[in-house]
Design a protein around this motif. Structure first.
Motif, mmCIF file in Angstrom:
data_model
loop_
_atom_site.group_PDB
_atom_site.id
_atom_site.type_symbol
_atom_site.label_atom_id
_atom_site.label_comp_id
_atom_site.label_asym_id
_atom_site.label_seq_id
_atom_site.Cartn_x
_atom_site.Cartn_y
_atom_site.Cartn_z
ATOM 1 N N THR A 157 1.278 -1.118 -0.116
ATOM 2 C CA THR A 157 0.152 -0.177 -0.532
ATOM 3 C C THR A 157 0.889 1.408 -0.317
ATOM 4 O OG1 THR A 157 0.115 -0.397 2.475
ATOM 5 C CG2 THR A 157 -1.965 -0.910 1.178
ATOM 6 N N THR A 158 0.354 2.674 -0.516
ATOM 7 C CA THR A 158 1.258 3.232 -0.333
ATOM 8 C C THR A 158 0.156 4.052 -0.527
ATOM 9 O OG1 THR A 158 2.422 2.233 -2.525
ATOM 10 C CG2 THR A 158 2.677 4.600 -1.859
ATOM 11 N N THR A 159 0.758 5.999 0.755
ATOM 12 C CA THR A 159 -0.260 6.842 0.393
ATOM 13 C C THR A 159 0.687 7.722 0.829
ATOM 14 O OG1 THR A 159 -1.830 5.289 2.376
ATOM 15 C CG2 THR A 159 -1.460 8.243 2.316
ATOM 16 N N ASN A 160 0.709 9.177 -0.317
ATOM 17 C CA ASN A 160 1.752 10.095 -0.123
ATOM 18 C C ASN A 160 2.920 9.242 -0.476
ATOM 19 O OD1 ASN A 160 -0.279 12.084 0.458
ATOM 20 N ND2 ASN A 160 -0.634 11.748 2.220
ATOM 21 N N GLY A 161 3.345 8.895 -0.982
ATOM 22 C CA GLY A 161 4.483 8.053 -1.039
ATOM 23 C C GLY A 161 5.479 7.377 -0.842
ATOM 24 N N VAL A 162 4.869 7.037 0.579
ATOM 25 C CA VAL A 162 5.256 6.208 1.689
ATOM 26 C C VAL A 162 4.363 4.940 1.585
ATOM 27 C CG1 VAL A 162 5.300 5.930 4.209
ATOM 28 C CG2 VAL A 162 5.156 8.197 3.481
ATOM 29 N N VAL A 163 5.702 4.200 1.363
ATOM 30 C CA VAL A 163 5.264 2.896 0.504
ATOM 31 C C VAL A 163 5.275 1.767 1.792
ATOM 32 C CG1 VAL A 163 5.728 0.525 0.130
ATOM 33 C CG2 VAL A 163 6.361 2.316 -1.293
ATOM 34 N N LYS A 164 3.786 0.906 2.257
ATOM 35 C CA LYS A 164 4.014 -0.410 3.111
ATOM 36 C C LYS A 164 3.670 -1.574 2.566
ATOM 37 C CE LYS A 164 1.732 -2.282 7.932
ATOM 38 N NZ LYS A 164 -0.232 -1.744 8.223
ATOM 39 N N LEU A 165 4.832 -2.398 3.375
ATOM 40 C CA LEU A 165 4.728 -3.887 3.347
ATOM 41 C C LEU A 165 4.099 -4.355 4.314
ATOM 42 C CD1 LEU A 165 8.581 -3.906 1.361
ATOM 43 C CD2 LEU A 165 6.261 -3.393 0.222
ATOM 44 N N SER A 166 3.659 -5.297 3.905
ATOM 45 C CA SER A 166 2.583 -6.534 4.853
ATOM 46 C C SER A 166 2.628 -7.898 4.632
ATOM 47 C CB SER A 166 1.908 -5.388 5.339
ATOM 48 O OG SER A 166 0.872 -5.165 4.837
ATOM 49 N N GLY A 167 2.751 -9.081 5.674
ATOM 50 C CA GLY A 167 2.624 -10.339 5.252
ATOM 51 C C GLY A 167 3.654 -11.117 5.401
ATOM 52 N N THR A 168 3.681 -12.162 4.842
ATOM 53 C CA THR A 168 4.355 -13.322 5.664
ATOM 54 C C THR A 168 5.246 -13.987 4.203
ATOM 55 O OG1 THR A 168 2.421 -13.716 7.299
ATOM 56 C CG2 THR A 168 4.449 -15.241 7.122
ATOM 57 N N VAL A 169 6.236 -13.355 4.315
ATOM 58 C CA VAL A 169 7.003 -14.645 3.795
ATOM 59 C C VAL A 169 7.602 -15.636 3.990
ATOM 60 C CG1 VAL A 169 7.096 -12.569 2.141
ATOM 61 C CG2 VAL A 169 9.064 -12.613 4.124
ATOM 62 N N ASP A 170 9.052 -16.135 3.678
ATOM 63 C CA ASP A 170 9.711 -17.044 3.636
ATOM 64 C C ASP A 170 10.896 -17.764 4.432
ATOM 65 O OD1 ASP A 170 10.770 -16.862 1.462
ATOM 66 O OD2 ASP A 170 10.721 -18.863 0.508
ATOM 67 N N SER A 171 11.432 -15.910 4.049
ATOM 68 C CA SER A 171 12.733 -15.984 4.958
ATOM 69 C C SER A 171 12.721 -14.595 5.040
ATOM 70 C CB SER A 171 13.421 -16.696 3.785
ATOM 71 O OG SER A 171 13.924 -15.741 2.647
ATOM 72 N N GLN A 172 13.989 -13.929 5.779
ATOM 73 C CA GLN A 172 14.734 -12.622 5.911
ATOM 74 C C GLN A 172 15.025 -12.504 4.637
ATOM 75 O OE1 GLN A 172 14.237 -10.347 8.946
ATOM 76 N NE2 GLN A 172 14.924 -8.898 7.623
ATOM 77 N N GLU A 173 15.348 -13.150 3.586
ATOM 78 C CA GLU A 173 16.362 -12.344 2.178
ATOM 79 C C GLU A 173 15.324 -12.546 1.831
ATOM 80 O OE1 GLU A 173 19.259 -14.796 -0.973
ATOM 81 O OE2 GLU A 173 17.581 -15.692 0.163
ATOM 82 N N SER A 174 13.843 -12.617 1.515
ATOM 83 C CA SER A 174 13.113 -12.179 1.000
ATOM 84 C C SER A 174 12.044 -10.722 2.037
ATOM 85 C CB SER A 174 11.257 -13.100 1.076
ATOM 86 O OG SER A 174 11.862 -14.076 0.732
ATOM 87 N N ILE A 175 12.352 -10.270 2.676
ATOM 88 C CA ILE A 175 11.931 -9.807 3.511
ATOM 89 C C ILE A 175 12.988 -8.080 2.997
ATOM 90 C CG2 ILE A 175 11.936 -7.732 5.659
ATOM 91 C CD1 ILE A 175 11.034 -10.402 6.983
ATOM 92 N N ASP A 176 14.440 -8.938 3.444
ATOM 93 C CA ASP A 176 15.531 -7.422 2.792
ATOM 94 C C ASP A 176 14.891 -7.587 1.353
ATOM 95 O OD1 ASP A 176 16.229 -7.669 5.129
ATOM 96 O OD2 ASP A 176 17.770 -8.759 4.442
#
Length: 86
Positions: free
Chosen positions: A46-65
């Protein structure tokens, strides 16, 4: 009449910001989709005024990064708030 013109200009500016936010979100989702490490269905953007929020569940810290890296790489992104977990 001047106030009406100013009100219209402000609404147009807000609409432009919304369109920019929608475009940012779409570009991030497209980049995530292209990345073999990531699964776009696991990541909500989601993006509000150019600020992006990433949410959810992924399989690794590498995926988050990697998701954060993709989001930060777009020129119109002001900042990224990470709410991804693994």
């Amino acid at each position: 009449m001047k106030k009406t013109g100013e009100a219209v200009a402000k609404k147009a500016e807000k609409a432009g910001e919304y369109m920019d936010d929608a475009a940012i979100t779409a570009r991030i989702k497209a980049e995530i989709l292209r990345d073999p490490l990531l699964n776009v269905s696991e990541i909500e953007v989601t993006t509000t005024n150019g600020v992006v929020k990433l949410s959810g569940t992924v399989d690794s810290q590498e995926s988050i990064d990697r998701a954060i890296e993709i989001a930060r790489s777009l020129k119109d992104v002001k900042s990224v708030n990470n709410a991804l977990v693994h």
